[in-house]
Design a protein around this motif. Structure first.
Motif, PDB file in Angstrom:
ATOM      1  N   ASP A 151      -1.826  -1.724   5.706  1.00 51.21           N
ATOM      2  CA  ASP A 151      -1.879  -1.015   4.435  1.00 51.21           C
ATOM      3  C   ASP A 151      -1.476  -1.973   3.316  1.00 51.21           C
ATOM      4  O   ASP A 151      -0.471  -2.681   3.441  1.00 51.21           O
ATOM      5  CB  ASP A 151      -0.920   0.185   4.469  1.00 51.21           C
ATOM      6  CG  ASP A 151      -1.173   1.139   3.318  1.00 51.21           C
ATOM      7  OD1 ASP A 151      -1.584   2.271   3.597  1.00 51.21           O
ATOM      8  OD2 ASP A 151      -0.975   0.740   2.151  1.00 51.21           O
ATOM      9  N   PRO A 152      -2.269  -2.024   2.222  1.00 54.27           N
ATOM     10  CA  PRO A 152      -1.915  -2.974   1.159  1.00 54.27           C
ATOM     11  C   PRO A 152      -0.628  -2.631   0.418  1.00 54.27           C
ATOM     12  O   PRO A 152      -0.035  -3.498  -0.216  1.00 54.27           O
ATOM     13  CB  PRO A 152      -3.125  -2.903   0.217  1.00 54.27           C
ATOM     14  CG  PRO A 152      -3.819  -1.627   0.529  1.00 54.27           C
ATOM     15  CD  PRO A 152      -3.526  -1.319   1.963  1.00 54.27           C
ATOM     16  N   SER A 153      -0.187  -1.389   0.492  1.00 49.21           N
ATOM     17  CA  SER A 153       1.021  -1.011  -0.240  1.00 49.21           C
ATOM     18  C   SER A 153       2.281  -1.438   0.513  1.00 49.21           C
ATOM     19  O   SER A 153       2.411  -1.169   1.702  1.00 49.21           O
ATOM     20  CB  SER A 153       1.058   0.509  -0.443  1.00 49.21           C
ATOM     21  OG  SER A 153       2.307   0.873  -0.990  1.00 49.21           O
ATOM     22  N   PRO A 154       3.214  -2.105  -0.177  1.00 50.12           N
ATOM     23  CA  PRO A 154       4.450  -2.503   0.513  1.00 50.12           C
ATOM     24  C   PRO A 154       5.365  -1.321   0.813  1.00 50.12           C
ATOM     25  O   PRO A 154       6.317  -1.451   1.552  1.00 50.12           O
ATOM     26  CB  PRO A 154       5.102  -3.470  -0.467  1.00 50.12           C
ATOM     27  CG  PRO A 154       4.560  -3.111  -1.794  1.00 50.12           C
ATOM     28  CD  PRO A 154       3.186  -2.550  -1.566  1.00 50.12           C
ATOM     29  N   PHE A 155       5.061  -0.156   0.222  1.00 52.32           N
ATOM     30  CA  PHE A 155       5.903   1.023   0.442  1.00 52.32           C
ATOM     31  C   PHE A 155       5.483   1.822   1.667  1.00 52.32           C
ATOM     32  O   PHE A 155       6.190   2.724   2.088  1.00 52.32           O
ATOM     33  CB  PHE A 155       5.843   1.944  -0.789  1.00 52.32           C
ATOM     34  CG  PHE A 155       6.394   1.306  -2.025  1.00 52.32           C
ATOM     35  CD1 PHE A 155       7.751   1.334  -2.294  1.00 52.32           C
ATOM     36  CD2 PHE A 155       5.565   0.658  -2.912  1.00 52.32           C
ATOM     37  CE1 PHE A 155       8.262   0.734  -3.429  1.00 52.32           C
ATOM     38  CE2 PHE A 155       6.068   0.055  -4.048  1.00 52.32           C
ATOM     39  CZ  PHE A 155       7.420   0.085  -4.307  1.00 52.32           C
ATOM     40  N   LEU A 156       4.316   1.516   2.196  1.00 54.95           N
ATOM     41  CA  LEU A 156       3.782   2.288   3.318  1.00 54.95           C
ATOM     42  C   LEU A 156       3.626   1.413   4.556  1.00 54.95           C
ATOM     43  O   LEU A 156       3.349   0.218   4.451  1.00 54.95           O
ATOM     44  CB  LEU A 156       2.419   2.891   2.944  1.00 54.95           C
ATOM     45  CG  LEU A 156       2.421   3.815   1.723  1.00 54.95           C
ATOM     46  CD1 LEU A 156       1.005   4.146   1.318  1.00 54.95           C
ATOM     47  CD2 LEU A 156       3.208   5.082   2.015  1.00 54.95           C
ATOM     48  N   ARG A 157       3.818   2.009   5.720  1.00 51.08           N
ATOM     49  CA  ARG A 157       3.717   1.279   6.991  1.00 51.08           C
ATOM     50  C   ARG A 157       2.571   1.871   7.810  1.00 51.08           C
ATOM     51  O   ARG A 157       2.771   2.791   8.589  1.00 51.08           O
ATOM     52  CB  ARG A 157       5.022   1.406   7.775  1.00 51.08           C
ATOM     53  CG  ARG A 157       6.251   1.036   7.007  1.00 51.08           C
ATOM     54  CD  ARG A 157       6.573  -0.400   7.167  1.00 51.08           C
ATOM     55  NE  ARG A 157       7.386  -0.835   6.049  1.00 51.08           N
ATOM     56  CZ  ARG A 157       7.770  -2.065   5.845  1.00 51.08           C
ATOM     57  NH1 ARG A 157       7.422  -3.006   6.687  1.00 51.08           N
ATOM     58  NH2 ARG A 157       8.490  -2.395   4.796  1.00 51.08           N
TER      59      ARG A 157
END
Lengths: 280, 167
Positions: free
Chosen positions: A123-129
């Protein structure tokens, strides 16, 4: 006739002269003269030879350098190609090792059907895994299916397209897994966090909680099959003012290095949301 | 018409982001290549269709990510607009402009993403941890990567400018 006789005489005389000179030379009578002659000859030979070699090098060495450079370039290309081959083989070997481990796991847990998949993205978002795997609805993957490695649980399928699926890792902040502590024999909820850490919450203060206790899926809630290993308790936090105690869990899976995973294809997650009554 | 070159660049950037750069993190922070491409593009090209590229980038992001669908659209359009505003307000100092735009863009992007996670998702989130472990490292990575990304995007932006002598 007369000429022939003269020639024969001349040849005989010359032969006798040569043999005579050789006999005299072998007896040592020409020692000084022979040495002087030999020295001069060797000097001349050396002088000519040295200059010839220099000239030969002058004309031939540049050509050799060019050919050597060409050869070197060819060999360097060959080395690069072989290094690439070695890397490719090492990668294949590493994949084969992982696959072998997955096969071993599926053999030791024959109660489920598995589909192996490669991790092709994150996932490109650092907040999501979340991870993206290369198996989708075409391969029978459905939303909610649990995803594991040979080491333990990693998450569940969150979204599916025909050739790929997105998997929510248990370390995601939106993930909640019902787990069981093996020694404490207690069912608790395992939650992820934005920085990828796992923690146990809603643990009764009365229940004993030990560092090192193994965390397994409990099967409660119908989201995951029971008894899949998740991790180990690494520290506990208990204060008298809190209603519950909490603990941090070290996952058994290295989430930073996921390459191949297995989807449990014969497990259907049960959606119990309609059964949950909202608190007024 | 030549401006459409940005579309394959964004697609390539997204693939690179998901397959390669996503694996390199600083603490829990990750760089955002799409954000950097959009910032570089808006700095190097005065393109009125900037919202179109931002929308396309948002669609790509939403396709890959589990984040709320509207969020990347909103954030990329907003950041493209902010970058253009910063560009119009500052002297033409490329490095300063790049770094300032990247810092502002990163703060807006991660700040609003954090706010969305906090307000809408309902998860128990430690804001201080998110700030120091995700937002600041991500911003740092973006600042490090903006220079190489800009040098590549700049060449493509130049390519889109039609030489008047060739007309």
């Amino acid at each position: 006739m007369k000429n022939k006789t003269n020639d024969l005489v001349i040849i005989t005389v010359i032969f006798a002269l040569i043999v005579g000179l050789m006999a005299v030379a072998l007896s040592g009578a020409f020692g000084g003269a022979s040495t002087t002659f030999n020295t001069g000859l060797v000097s001349a030979q050396s002088w000519i030879s040295t200059r010839f070699v220099v000239l030969q090098e002058f004309f031939t060495i540049p050509r050799d350098v060019i050919s050597l450079r060409q050869r070197n370039a060819l060999l360097e290309n060959e080395v690069s190609r072989l290094q690439g081959q070695v890397l490719s083989l090492e990668k294949s070997l590493a994949e084969a090792d992982i696959l072998a481990a997955l096969v071993r796991y599926s053999r030791t847990n024959p109660e489920n059907s598995y589909s192996a998949a490669s991790v092709i993205g994150l996932d490109p978002s650092p907040f999501l895994r979340y991870i993206i795997i290369d198996k989708g609805s075409d391969q029978g993957i459905l939303k909610g299916m649990p995803v594991i490695t040979d080491q333990g649980l990693i998450g569940r399928v969150d979204a599916v397209i025909n050739g790929a699926a997105r998997v929510q890792l248990i370390t995601d902040s939106g993930s909640a897994v019902n787990v069981r502590l093996e020694k404490a024999d207690q069912d608790v909820i395992l939650s992820g966090s934005p920085n990828g850490e796992l923690s146990l919450g809603m643990l009764s203060q009365e229940k004993p909680l030990e560092v090192g206790d193994i965390v397994l899926t409990s099967g409660i809630g119908g989201g995951f099959p029971a008894d899949i290993i998740v991790g180990q308790v690494i520290n506990t936090k208990k204060t008298d003012s809190d209603l519950f105690q909490s603990a941090s869990v070290q996952p058994v899976v290295d989430f930073r290095n996921l390459k191949l995973v297995m989807v449990i294809t014969d497990f259907r997650a049960i959606d119990i949301t309609p059964l949950i009554q909202e608190v007024p | 018409m030549r401006s459409f070159i940005i579309l394959p660049i964004l697609v390539f950037g997204m693939i690179l982001q998901s397959a390669v750069l996503g694996r390199f993190s600083l603490l829990a922070g990750k760089a955002d290549i799409l954000l950097l491409i959009l910032i570089s593009w808006n700095i190097n090209k005065d393109d009125k269709a900037y919202f179109l590229w931002a929308t396309f980038a948002g669609a790509l992001y939403a396709l890959y990510s589990a984040t709320l669908v509207f969020l990347p659209f909103l954030l990329y359009i907003l950041i493209s607009g902010i970058t253009r505003k910063i560009k119009s307000m500052t002297y033409h100092l490329p490095i300063f402009l790049l770094i300032l735009s990247t810092m502002v863009g990163s703060v807006v992007f991660y700040g609003l993403t954090m706010a969305q996670a906090w307000v809408f998702s309902g998860f128990q989130i430690n804001l201080s941890e998110m700030f120091w472990q995700i937002m600041i490292p991500s911003m740092f990575l973006n600042i490090v990567l903006i220079l190489p990304v800009n040098s590549i995007v700049k060449e493509f932006a130049r390519f889109t400018v039609i030489d008047p002598e060739m007309k």
